[in-house]
Write a protein that holds these residues in place. Sequence first.
Motif, PDB file in Angstrom:
ATOM      1  N   ILE A 151       2.287 -13.432   5.419  1.00 42.43           N
ATOM      2  CA  ILE A 151       3.099 -12.228   5.216  1.00 42.43           C
ATOM      3  C   ILE A 151       4.129 -12.117   6.330  1.00 42.43           C
ATOM      4  CG2 ILE A 151       3.089  -9.692   5.284  1.00 42.43           C
ATOM      5  CD1 ILE A 151       0.367  -9.805   3.852  1.00 42.43           C
ATOM      6  N   ALA A 152       3.682 -12.274   7.555  1.00 39.15           N
ATOM      7  CA  ALA A 152       4.600 -12.172   8.693  1.00 39.15           C
ATOM      8  C   ALA A 152       5.698 -13.228   8.605  1.00 39.15           C
ATOM      9  CB  ALA A 152       3.830 -12.301  10.000  1.00 39.15           C
ATOM     10  N   ALA A 153       5.340 -14.449   8.263  1.00 37.31           N
ATOM     11  CA  ALA A 153       6.333 -15.524   8.155  1.00 37.31           C
ATOM     12  C   ALA A 153       7.324 -15.232   7.040  1.00 37.31           C
ATOM     13  CB  ALA A 153       5.634 -16.861   7.914  1.00 37.31           C
ATOM     14  N   ALA A 154       6.836 -14.717   5.922  1.00 35.36           N
ATOM     15  CA  ALA A 154       7.717 -14.405   4.796  1.00 35.36           C
ATOM     16  C   ALA A 154       8.669 -13.269   5.154  1.00 35.36           C
ATOM     17  CB  ALA A 154       6.885 -14.042   3.568  1.00 35.36           C
ATOM     18  N   ARG A 155       8.171 -12.306   5.895  1.00 35.44           N
ATOM     19  CA  ARG A 155       9.038 -11.199   6.305  1.00 35.44           C
ATOM     20  C   ARG A 155      10.118 -11.682   7.261  1.00 35.44           C
ATOM     21  NH1 ARG A 155       6.029  -5.746   7.503  1.00 35.44           N
ATOM     22  NH2 ARG A 155       8.139  -5.037   7.136  1.00 35.44           N
TER      23      ARG A 155
ATOM     24  N   ALA B 215      11.351 -14.625   7.312  1.00 34.71           N
ATOM     25  CA  ALA B 215      12.258 -15.440   6.501  1.00 34.71           C
ATOM     26  C   ALA B 215      12.973 -14.617   5.431  1.00 34.71           C
ATOM     27  CB  ALA B 215      11.477 -16.576   5.845  1.00 34.71           C
ATOM     28  N   GLN B 216      12.642 -13.346   5.355  1.00 30.16           N
ATOM     29  CA  GLN B 216      13.198 -12.454   4.334  1.00 30.16           C
ATOM     30  C   GLN B 216      13.034 -13.056   2.930  1.00 30.16           C
ATOM     31  OE1 GLN B 216      17.208 -11.483   5.588  1.00 30.16           O
ATOM     32  NE2 GLN B 216      16.456 -10.279   7.313  1.00 30.16           N
TER      33      GLN B 216
ATOM     34  N   SER C  99       5.137 -11.365  -1.407  1.00 26.74           N
ATOM     35  CA  SER C  99       4.323 -10.852  -2.510  1.00 26.74           C
ATOM     36  C   SER C  99       3.117 -11.753  -2.771  1.00 26.74           C
ATOM     37  CB  SER C  99       5.178 -10.722  -3.763  1.00 26.74           C
ATOM     38  OG  SER C  99       4.411 -10.245  -4.832  1.00 26.74           O
ATOM     39  N   ALA C 100       3.327 -13.066  -2.761  1.00 32.38           N
ATOM     40  CA  ALA C 100       2.224 -14.007  -2.985  1.00 32.38           C
ATOM     41  C   ALA C 100       1.188 -13.897  -1.869  1.00 32.38           C
ATOM     42  CB  ALA C 100       2.766 -15.428  -3.075  1.00 32.38           C
ATOM     43  N   ALA C 101       1.644 -13.752  -0.630  1.00 33.37           N
ATOM     44  CA  ALA C 101       0.720 -13.625   0.498  1.00 33.37           C
ATOM     45  C   ALA C 101      -0.059 -12.312   0.413  1.00 33.37           C
ATOM     46  CB  ALA C 101       1.482 -13.727   1.816  1.00 33.37           C
ATOM     47  N   ARG C 102       0.618 -11.244   0.025  1.00 34.67           N
ATOM     48  CA  ARG C 102      -0.080  -9.954  -0.123  1.00 34.67           C
ATOM     49  C   ARG C 102      -1.139 -10.022  -1.224  1.00 34.67           C
ATOM     50  NH1 ARG C 102       1.770  -6.001   2.956  1.00 34.67           N
ATOM     51  NH2 ARG C 102       3.845  -6.196   3.865  1.00 34.67           N
ATOM     52  N   ALA C 103      -0.864 -10.767  -2.278  1.00 33.75           N
ATOM     53  CA  ALA C 103      -1.860 -10.947  -3.338  1.00 33.75           C
ATOM     54  C   ALA C 103      -3.074 -11.699  -2.803  1.00 33.75           C
ATOM     55  CB  ALA C 103      -1.244 -11.696  -4.516  1.00 33.75           C
ATOM     56  N   ARG C 104      -2.857 -12.671  -1.909  1.00 25.76           N
ATOM     57  CA  ARG C 104      -3.990 -13.394  -1.305  1.00 25.76           C
ATOM     58  C   ARG C 104      -4.800 -12.479  -0.389  1.00 25.76           C
ATOM     59  NH1 ARG C 104      -0.128 -17.289  -0.143  1.00 25.76           N
ATOM     60  NH2 ARG C 104      -0.713 -17.339   2.055  1.00 25.76           N
ATOM     61  N   VAL C 105      -4.117 -11.603   0.349  1.00 23.41           N
ATOM     62  CA  VAL C 105      -4.840 -10.618   1.167  1.00 23.41           C
ATOM     63  C   VAL C 105      -5.716  -9.761   0.267  1.00 23.41           C
ATOM     64  CG1 VAL C 105      -4.579  -8.508   2.553  1.00 23.41           C
ATOM     65  CG2 VAL C 105      -3.218 -10.535   3.094  1.00 23.41           C
ATOM     66  N   GLN C 106      -5.168  -9.269  -0.818  1.00 25.96           N
ATOM     67  CA  GLN C 106      -5.928  -8.429  -1.748  1.00 25.96           C
ATOM     68  C   GLN C 106      -7.147  -9.175  -2.283  1.00 25.96           C
ATOM     69  OE1 GLN C 106      -5.839  -5.295  -2.426  1.00 25.96           O
ATOM     70  NE2 GLN C 106      -6.943  -5.101  -4.345  1.00 25.96           N
TER      71      GLN C 106
END
Length: 103
Positions: free
Chosen positions: A49-53, A55-56, A62-69
Amino acid sequence: MTRNTPPDRTPDGHYVVIDGRRWRATDPSVPEDVGARLRSHLMAARRAIAAARRAQDPQAESAARARVQTAKVALGERGTPWWEQSDAERQERWRNGLAVLDQ
């Protein structure tokens, strides 16, 4: 609370209290090796999530947040409360979570 001290729990054991805030506790019936794998997936997803943020990249975020969930549900920290599930439902929950996350 320090890193080596477990957080306080509510009397029923369903929640931990961190900095005065109540959070659902991890299902105590998750085997330690399974819990370690799920926590590893959880932390990797949080780093993603941090890396995606940085990298904008909203799709990666979204994919990382789904994995967290998925990891949080598998640990019993989200979704149907673990104390309301049968032993079989609890086992199915973490097995399904690992099946998704291990792909």
